[in-house]
Design a protein around this motif. Structure first.
Motif, PDB file in Angstrom:
ATOM      1  N   GLN A 187       1.364  -1.558   0.214  1.00  0.00           N
ATOM      2  CA  GLN A 187      -0.102  -0.101   0.242  1.00  0.00           C
ATOM      3  C   GLN A 187       1.089   0.723   0.299  1.00  0.00           C
ATOM      4  O   GLN A 187       1.933   1.410   0.511  1.00  0.00           O
ATOM      5  CB  GLN A 187      -0.957   0.171   1.395  1.00  0.00           C
ATOM      6  N   ALA A 214       0.604   6.186  -0.070  1.00  0.00           N
ATOM      7  CA  ALA A 214      -0.043   6.844   0.021  1.00  0.00           C
ATOM      8  C   ALA A 214       0.697   8.193  -0.424  1.00  0.00           C
ATOM      9  O   ALA A 214       2.239   8.656   0.528  1.00  0.00           O
ATOM     10  CB  ALA A 214      -0.984   7.355   1.578  1.00  0.00           C
ATOM     11  N   ILE A 220       0.892  12.560  -1.670  1.00  0.00           N
ATOM     12  CA  ILE A 220       0.387  14.359  -1.062  1.00  0.00           C
ATOM     13  C   ILE A 220       1.012  15.009  -0.862  1.00  0.00           C
ATOM     14  O   ILE A 220       1.952  15.277  -0.414  1.00  0.00           O
ATOM     15  CB  ILE A 220      -0.745  13.905   0.999  1.00  0.00           C
ATOM     16  N   ASN A 273      -7.897  27.196  -1.244  1.00  0.00           N
ATOM     17  CA  ASN A 273      -8.847  27.156  -0.347  1.00  0.00           C
ATOM     18  C   ASN A 273     -10.091  26.057   0.243  1.00  0.00           C
ATOM     19  O   ASN A 273      -9.811  25.696   1.096  1.00  0.00           O
ATOM     20  CB  ASN A 273      -9.505  28.832  -0.158  1.00  0.00           C
ATOM     21  N   GLU A 317      -3.762   7.875  -3.603  1.00  0.00           N
ATOM     22  CA  GLU A 317      -3.314   6.379  -2.428  1.00  0.00           C
ATOM     23  C   GLU A 317      -3.966   4.853  -3.656  1.00  0.00           C
ATOM     24  O   GLU A 317      -5.025   5.398  -3.787  1.00  0.00           O
ATOM     25  CB  GLU A 317      -4.084   6.794  -2.031  1.00  0.00           C
ATOM     26  N   GLN A 320      -3.832   0.028  10.191  1.00  0.00           N
ATOM     27  CA  GLN A 320      -3.438   0.980   9.310  1.00  0.00           C
ATOM     28  C   GLN A 320      -3.766   0.707   7.908  1.00  0.00           C
ATOM     29  O   GLN A 320      -2.686   0.248   6.645  1.00  0.00           O
ATOM     30  CB  GLN A 320      -1.879   0.784   9.423  1.00  0.00           C
ATOM     31  N   ASP A 321      -4.910   0.900   6.472  1.00  0.00           N
ATOM     32  CA  ASP A 321      -4.319   1.103   6.399  1.00  0.00           C
ATOM     33  C   ASP A 321      -4.573   2.166   5.189  1.00  0.00           C
ATOM     34  O   ASP A 321      -4.222   2.749   5.485  1.00  0.00           O
ATOM     35  CB  ASP A 321      -6.094   0.374   5.640  1.00  0.00           C
ATOM     36  N   THR A 322      -4.810   2.387   3.615  1.00  0.00           N
ATOM     37  CA  THR A 322      -4.177   3.926   3.218  1.00  0.00           C
ATOM     38  C   THR A 322      -4.766   5.022   3.823  1.00  0.00           C
ATOM     39  O   THR A 322      -4.271   5.748   3.926  1.00  0.00           O
ATOM     40  CB  THR A 322      -4.611   3.652   1.941  1.00  0.00           C
ATOM     41  N   SER A 323      -5.638   4.789   3.861  1.00  0.00           N
ATOM     42  CA  SER A 323      -6.761   5.768   4.714  1.00  0.00           C
ATOM     43  C   SER A 323      -6.157   6.933   5.829  1.00  0.00           C
ATOM     44  O   SER A 323      -6.233   8.114   6.043  1.00  0.00           O
ATOM     45  CB  SER A 323      -8.456   5.872   4.789  1.00  0.00           C
ATOM     46  N   ILE A 337      -2.604   6.071   6.387  1.00  0.00           N
ATOM     47  CA  ILE A 337      -1.548   7.004   6.808  1.00  0.00           C
ATOM     48  C   ILE A 337      -1.703   8.467   6.037  1.00  0.00           C
ATOM     49  O   ILE A 337      -0.883   9.183   5.897  1.00  0.00           O
ATOM     50  CB  ILE A 337      -0.863   5.397   5.943  1.00  0.00           C
ATOM     51  N   MET A 338      -2.440   7.783   4.578  1.00  0.00           N
ATOM     52  CA  MET A 338      -3.619   9.613   4.258  1.00  0.00           C
ATOM     53  C   MET A 338      -3.734  10.273   5.652  1.00  0.00           C
ATOM     54  O   MET A 338      -3.299  11.859   5.407  1.00  0.00           O
ATOM     55  CB  MET A 338      -4.254   9.000   3.527  1.00  0.00           C
ATOM     56  N   GLU A 369      -2.827  10.967   8.743  1.00  0.00           N
ATOM     57  CA  GLU A 369      -1.362  10.519   9.147  1.00  0.00           C
ATOM     58  C   GLU A 369      -0.291  11.985   8.655  1.00  0.00           C
ATOM     59  O   GLU A 369      -0.496  12.667   9.219  1.00  0.00           O
ATOM     60  CB  GLU A 369      -0.267   9.398   8.750  1.00  0.00           C
ATOM     61  N   LEU A 370      -0.263  11.924   6.916  1.00  0.00           N
ATOM     62  CA  LEU A 370       0.173  12.507   6.187  1.00  0.00           C
ATOM     63  C   LEU A 370      -0.397  13.945   5.969  1.00  0.00           C
ATOM     64  O   LEU A 370      -0.254  15.237   6.026  1.00  0.00           O
ATOM     65  CB  LEU A 370       0.275  12.231   4.932  1.00  0.00           C
ATOM     66  N   GLU A 371      -1.815  14.164   6.243  1.00  0.00           N
ATOM     67  CA  GLU A 371      -3.050  15.451   5.728  1.00  0.00           C
ATOM     68  C   GLU A 371      -2.922  15.770   7.504  1.00  0.00           C
ATOM     69  O   GLU A 371      -2.293  17.326   7.904  1.00  0.00           O
ATOM     70  CB  GLU A 371      -4.205  15.093   5.854  1.00  0.00           C
ATOM     71  N   GLU A 392       0.131  15.554   9.173  1.00  0.00           N
ATOM     72  CA  GLU A 392       1.288  16.943   8.342  1.00  0.00           C
ATOM     73  C   GLU A 392       1.664  18.099   8.522  1.00  0.00           C
ATOM     74  O   GLU A 392       1.630  19.049   8.328  1.00  0.00           O
ATOM     75  CB  GLU A 392       2.061  15.768   8.528  1.00  0.00           C
ATOM     76  N   ILE A 393       0.572  18.066   6.815  1.00  0.00           N
ATOM     77  CA  ILE A 393       0.652  19.366   5.908  1.00  0.00           C
ATOM     78  C   ILE A 393      -0.380  19.961   6.679  1.00  0.00           C
ATOM     79  O   ILE A 393       0.065  21.634   7.317  1.00  0.00           O
ATOM     80  CB  ILE A 393      -0.176  18.308   4.943  1.00  0.00           C
ATOM     81  N   LYS A 435       1.883  22.053   9.126  1.00  0.00           N
ATOM     82  CA  LYS A 435       2.956  22.896   8.483  1.00  0.00           C
ATOM     83  C   LYS A 435       2.409  25.007   8.201  1.00  0.00           C
ATOM     84  O   LYS A 435       1.274  25.066   7.632  1.00  0.00           O
ATOM     85  CB  LYS A 435       3.562  23.157   7.399  1.00  0.00           C
ATOM     86  N   GLU A 461       0.617  28.077   7.071  1.00  0.00           N
ATOM     87  CA  GLU A 461       0.810  28.563   6.064  1.00  0.00           C
ATOM     88  C   GLU A 461       0.159  30.053   5.859  1.00  0.00           C
ATOM     89  O   GLU A 461      -0.596  29.952   6.565  1.00  0.00           O
ATOM     90  CB  GLU A 461      -0.167  27.872   5.857  1.00  0.00           C
ATOM     91  N   THR A 507      -3.537  34.372   1.315  1.00  0.00           N
ATOM     92  CA  THR A 507      -3.133  35.324  -0.262  1.00  0.00           C
ATOM     93  C   THR A 507      -4.101  35.541  -0.639  1.00  0.00           C
ATOM     94  O   THR A 507      -5.369  34.737   0.065  1.00  0.00           O
ATOM     95  CB  THR A 507      -2.346  33.868  -0.896  1.00  0.00           C
ATOM     96  N   LYS A 559     -13.245  31.990   2.515  1.00  0.00           N
ATOM     97  CA  LYS A 559     -12.483  32.104   0.205  1.00  0.00           C
ATOM     98  C   LYS A 559     -13.208  33.429   0.068  1.00  0.00           C
ATOM     99  O   LYS A 559     -12.784  33.913  -0.631  1.00  0.00           O
ATOM    100  CB  LYS A 559     -12.956  30.513  -0.464  1.00  0.00           C
TER     101      LYS A 559
END
Lengths: 185, 299
Positions: free
Chosen positions: A62, A64, A66, A92, A100, B23-26, B28-29, B31-33, B35-36, B39, B41, B44, B179
């Motif tokens: 697997q 993913a 991003i 936004n 993924e 721990q399937d893909t969503s 780990i996704m 987890e990554l989200e 992290e983002i 950050k 930002e 603008t 927005k």
């Protein structure tokens, strides 16, 4: 009493085995770049982000990946970057693009070598999900995976409309390139 | 007893499956989200361009970008058909804004109104951001100097060059709420070296409020109001109120609006507005902005 101990032992073994099994082959992007190119009649637009993030669970095949839309830089002008975020990708509302899914081939990432793999999964751009199979070249060396991939994204597939006035400045098909180094997590 | 053992083993088996599939893909996704999201930002495009209607927005042009602006106001609509509802008359400001850095821009302009030259800089002190250590607002400071070059009314008396000058200090506090929706507050201090009457104040304070609501991706409706504090108000003037639209097409922004102000620099706009909306002293006007990138490409 003995039975209870056996049970406890079994639980521990179960957790231990599954833990090592799952964590042995997890890779994480250490440094990743994603760039895109729009080659239109009147204008070449390029931008890239060095903030590509990703995880590969080799044991389960697997993955993913991003990237934050607003992390793309290198446009022809600051205004173009603003339009990219405000009018086209609407960062936004849809702040990321992601991919993924599962790796089709059976690759043993613990063995050094050069592999060509296909990744099947959901590509999400501008909030629209498309099922895609994307080819990648992979070099495995000392538990480090170097990944390189080229693919195209059709703006129409992801509900990104191009106003008539910019038809000659913006390609309908965007070339995307990914380069990433992954290490054991 | 045997049954109990079987049950336990079954539960173990389930646990094992659960552990693996947890721990399937969503996941780990996610987890990554996360992290983002953490950050930092910067926000603008709080507004489309550097002007709301007559006055400034919190926006700057980017580094190396030149923004040429032509602002035009017709006459009052209530002047009737003889003046073609104000269209026979024109007040114009031609100006240019240039971005030295992404946080500092300078600008100059010339208005036909009182033959005024103006020069300013706009410095971003804070930028609204999300993620770790986020900042809720954007804060800009804009000092402006205006030079009125009309001939002195009474050339026989001793006139000083400094009499032509006035200064404006403005802070803009802005927030992009979503927005589509942005609001800003503009506390403003104006000093005029010379005023007409001895009773007129030299120091004036006003509080501006403005905002925009996007109607489509490329069109927004804007409102701008400057309230002169009663103690520091120029006598016989009204508060400036304007309503307008931003229409964006690539590198251009067209702004169409209705206002009761003729002047387009802060001093004229805030302290010398004479029109009264209730009496129909409304002017139609437009701003045209065209940006040119003359510096290096953004890195």
């Amino acid at each position: 009493m003995l039975k209870k101990n056996t049970t406890l032992f079994l639980i521990l073994i179960t957790l231990f085995v599954s833990n090592t099994f799952a964590q042995q082959n997890d890779y994480k992007v250490k440094s990743g770049t994603i760039s895109f190119k729009s080659e239109a009649l009147l204008e070449l637009i390029k931008a890239q982000s060095k903030e590509l993030k990703g995880i590969v669970l080799a044991s389960k095949k697997q993955f993913a990946f991003i990237v934050s839309i607003s992390s793309f830089k290198g446009f022809n002008s600051p205004l173009q970057q603003e339009h990219f975020n405000e009018n086209y990708l609407e960062s936004n509302k849809y702040s990321t693009a992601s991919f993924e899914g599962k790796i089709i081939e059976d690759i043993d990432f613990s063995k050094d070598g050069v592999y060509s793999i296909r990744a099947k999964g959901n590509l999400t751009v501008h909030g629209v999900v498309q099922e895609r199979i994307i080819k990648s070249d992979v070099i495995v060396k000392h538990n480090t995976i170097s990944l390189k991939s080229n693919f195209t994204v059709l703006l129409a597939d992801h509900n990104i409309s191009i106003p008539k006035v910019v038809h000659e400045k913006l390609a309908s098909e965007i070339n995307v390139e990914i380069k990433a180094d992954l290490i054991v997590k | 007893m045997r049954f109990k053992k079987t049950l336990l083993i079954t539960i173990h088996f389930f646990l094992m499956i659960l552990k693996i599939s947890a721990q399937d893909t969503s996941d780990i996704m996610k987890e990554l989200e996360k992290e983002i999201q953490q950050k930092k930002e910067f926000v603008t495009a709080t507004f489309k361009t550097t002007r709301l209607i007559n006055g400034h927005t919190v926006e700057n042009v980017g580094k190396g970008v030149l923004d040429i602006k032509i602002s035009h106001r017709f006459g009052q609509i209530n002047e009737g058909s003889y003046e073609l509802f104000g269209l026979d008359e024109a007040t114009i400001r031609i100006g240019g804004d240039f971005g030295i850095t992404n946080n500092l821009m300078v600008g100059i302009g010339r208005s036909t109104f009182q033959k005024t030259y103006d020069a300013f800089f706009k410095l971003k002190l804070l930028r609204q951001s999300s993620g770790n250590n986020s900042v809720p607002i954007t804060l800009s400071y804009i000092p402006t100097i205006a030079l009125k070059t009309l001939k002195f009314e009474d050339p026989s008396r001793k006139n000083y060059f400094s009499s032509r000058i006035s200064y404006t200090h403005q802070l803009i506090i802005a927030r992009k709420f979503s927005k589509n929706t942005s609001l800003q507050l503009m506390p403003t201090y104006i000093h005029k070296n010379l005023v007409l009457l001895a009773a007129d104040p030299n120091n004036l304070f006003a509080l501006g409020i403005g905002g925009r609501q996007k109607l489509t991706k490329r069109v927004s409706i804007n409102v701008e109001y400057y309230y002169q504090l009663p103690k520091y108000k120029m006598p016989n003037t009204t508060n400036s109120l304007s309503i307008g639209f931003d229409i964006e097409t690539g590198g251009h922004v067209f702004q169409l609006h209705f206002t009761n102000s003729k002047g387009m620099t802060e001093k004229n706009l805030i302290t010398e507005t004479a029109g009264d909306w209730a009496k129909g002293d409304i002017l139609f006007g437009f701003n045209i902005s065209r940006v040119f990138t003359i510096g290096n490409r953004s890195k």
